[in-house]
Design a protein around this motif. Structure first.
Motif, PDB file in Angstrom:
ATOM      1  N   GLN A 107      13.388   4.603  -7.326  1.00 12.69           N
ATOM      2  CA  GLN A 107      14.004   5.508  -6.208  1.00 12.69           C
ATOM      3  C   GLN A 107      13.228   5.175  -4.855  1.00 12.69           C
ATOM      4  O   GLN A 107      13.845   5.083  -3.854  1.00 12.69           O
ATOM      5  N   LEU A 108      12.144   4.623  -4.910  1.00 14.32           N
ATOM      6  CA  LEU A 108      11.505   4.223  -3.663  1.00 14.32           C
ATOM      7  C   LEU A 108      11.892   2.891  -3.171  1.00 14.32           C
ATOM      8  O   LEU A 108      12.253   2.705  -2.010  1.00 14.32           O
TER       9      LEU A 108
ATOM     10  N   ASP B  90       0.756  -1.203  -0.007  1.00 14.49           N
ATOM     11  CA  ASP B  90      -0.129  -0.060   0.044  1.00 14.49           C
ATOM     12  C   ASP B  90       0.791   1.225   0.042  1.00 14.49           C
ATOM     13  O   ASP B  90       0.704   1.920   0.866  1.00 14.49           O
ATOM     14  N   VAL B  91       1.987   1.403  -1.074  1.00 13.68           N
ATOM     15  CA  VAL B  91       2.777   2.563  -1.125  1.00 13.68           C
ATOM     16  C   VAL B  91       1.869   3.688  -1.735  1.00 13.68           C
ATOM     17  O   VAL B  91       1.526   3.567  -2.696  1.00 13.68           O
ATOM     18  N   ARG B  92       2.076   4.970  -1.138  1.00 11.72           N
ATOM     19  CA  ARG B  92       1.628   6.041  -1.796  1.00 11.72           C
ATOM     20  C   ARG B  92       2.782   7.220  -1.547  1.00 11.72           C
ATOM     21  O   ARG B  92       3.528   7.273  -0.647  1.00 11.72           O
TER      22      ARG B  92
ATOM     23  N   SER C 105      14.420  -7.797   1.080  1.00 13.17           N
ATOM     24  CA  SER C 105      15.188  -8.900   1.799  1.00 13.17           C
ATOM     25  C   SER C 105      14.899  -8.854   3.349  1.00 13.17           C
ATOM     26  O   SER C 105      15.817  -8.961   4.082  1.00 13.17           O
ATOM     27  N   GLY C 106      13.357  -8.319   3.534  1.00 11.82           N
ATOM     28  CA  GLY C 106      13.188  -8.175   4.955  1.00 11.82           C
ATOM     29  C   GLY C 106      13.598  -6.985   5.668  1.00 11.82           C
ATOM     30  O   GLY C 106      13.176  -6.633   6.753  1.00 11.82           O
ATOM     31  N   ARG C 107      14.133  -6.174   5.152  1.00  7.31           N
ATOM     32  CA  ARG C 107      14.705  -4.693   5.513  1.00  7.31           C
ATOM     33  C   ARG C 107      13.593  -3.630   5.251  1.00  7.31           C
ATOM     34  O   ARG C 107      13.419  -3.434   3.873  1.00  7.31           O
ATOM     35  N   ASP C 108      13.195  -2.678   6.109  1.00  4.17           N
ATOM     36  CA  ASP C 108      12.149  -1.628   5.579  1.00  4.17           C
ATOM     37  C   ASP C 108      13.031  -0.756   4.960  1.00  4.17           C
ATOM     38  O   ASP C 108      14.147  -0.212   5.390  1.00  4.17           O
TER      39      ASP C 108
ATOM     40  N   LEU D  58      16.335   5.629  -2.004  1.00  2.00           N
ATOM     41  CA  LEU D  58      16.513   7.204  -2.055  1.00  2.00           C
ATOM     42  C   LEU D  58      15.609   8.367  -1.792  1.00  2.00           C
ATOM     43  O   LEU D  58      15.958   9.259  -1.410  1.00  2.00           O
ATOM     44  N   ILE D  59      14.341   7.965  -1.823  1.00  2.98           N
ATOM     45  CA  ILE D  59      13.024   8.680  -1.566  1.00  2.98           C
ATOM     46  C   ILE D  59      12.181   7.691  -0.583  1.00  2.98           C
ATOM     47  O   ILE D  59      12.283   6.585  -0.675  1.00  2.98           O
ATOM     48  N   ASP D  60      11.600   8.386   0.232  1.00  2.00           N
ATOM     49  CA  ASP D  60      10.631   7.822   1.195  1.00  2.00           C
ATOM     50  C   ASP D  60       9.428   7.840   0.844  1.00  2.00           C
ATOM     51  O   ASP D  60       8.867   8.922   0.553  1.00  2.00           O
ATOM     52  N   PRO D  61       8.420   6.919   1.045  1.00  2.00           N
ATOM     53  CA  PRO D  61       6.932   6.889   0.586  1.00  2.00           C
ATOM     54  C   PRO D  61       6.365   7.739   1.677  1.00  2.00           C
ATOM     55  O   PRO D  61       6.749   7.817   2.714  1.00  2.00           O
ATOM     56  N   ASP D  62       5.207   8.354   1.362  1.00  2.38           N
ATOM     57  CA  ASP D  62       4.415   9.196   1.937  1.00  2.38           C
ATOM     58  C   ASP D  62       3.554   8.220   3.123  1.00  2.38           C
ATOM     59  O   ASP D  62       3.171   8.350   4.130  1.00  2.38           O
ATOM     60  N   ALA D  63       3.205   7.015   2.504  1.00  2.00           N
ATOM     61  CA  ALA D  63       2.328   5.955   3.528  1.00  2.00           C
ATOM     62  C   ALA D  63       2.820   4.485   2.705  1.00  2.00           C
ATOM     63  O   ALA D  63       3.418   4.304   1.656  1.00  2.00           O
ATOM     64  N   GLY D  64       2.480   3.585   3.369  1.00  2.00           N
ATOM     65  CA  GLY D  64       2.826   2.132   3.184  1.00  2.00           C
ATOM     66  C   GLY D  64       4.449   1.896   3.695  1.00  2.00           C
ATOM     67  O   GLY D  64       5.023   2.475   4.332  1.00  2.00           O
ATOM     68  N   SER D  65       4.592   0.640   2.953  1.00  2.00           N
ATOM     69  CA  SER D  65       6.111   0.264   3.359  1.00  2.00           C
ATOM     70  C   SER D  65       6.464  -0.476   2.157  1.00  2.00           C
ATOM     71  O   SER D  65       5.898  -1.151   1.515  1.00  2.00           O
TER      72      SER D  65
END
Length: 72
Positions: A53-54, A10-12, A69-72, A58-65
């Motif tokens: 990039q997500l 659920d990435v945004r 390989s198991g690392r956020d 390099l950039i972070d999502p506004d929502a979701g994850s």
């Protein structure tokens, strides 16, 4: 226990271009196991490079994850 190579949940992400425009990239759930292949296609400006990039962090999502390989 092995983790999926890539797990998107659920990435945004909203990109603002500074001139009052931009776009929002919305993705549901996707999991790729080691050895899986995926193809990204889309018109110019549809968010392909933004997704990479997500995934790369390099950039972070506004929502979701996003897990690689198991690392956020």
């Amino acid at each position: 226990m092995e983790h999926p190579a890539l797990k998107i949940s659920d990435v945004r992400f909203t990109h603002h271009d500074g001139a009052g425009g931009g776009f929002t990239l919305s993705l549901g759930d996707m999991t790729l196991e080691a050895g899986d292949q995926a193809l990204m296609v889309g018109a110019s400006g549809s968010g392909k490079s933004t997704l990479l990039q997500l995934i790369s962090g390099l950039i972070d999502p506004d929502a979701g994850s996003i897990e690689v390989s198991g690392r956020d």
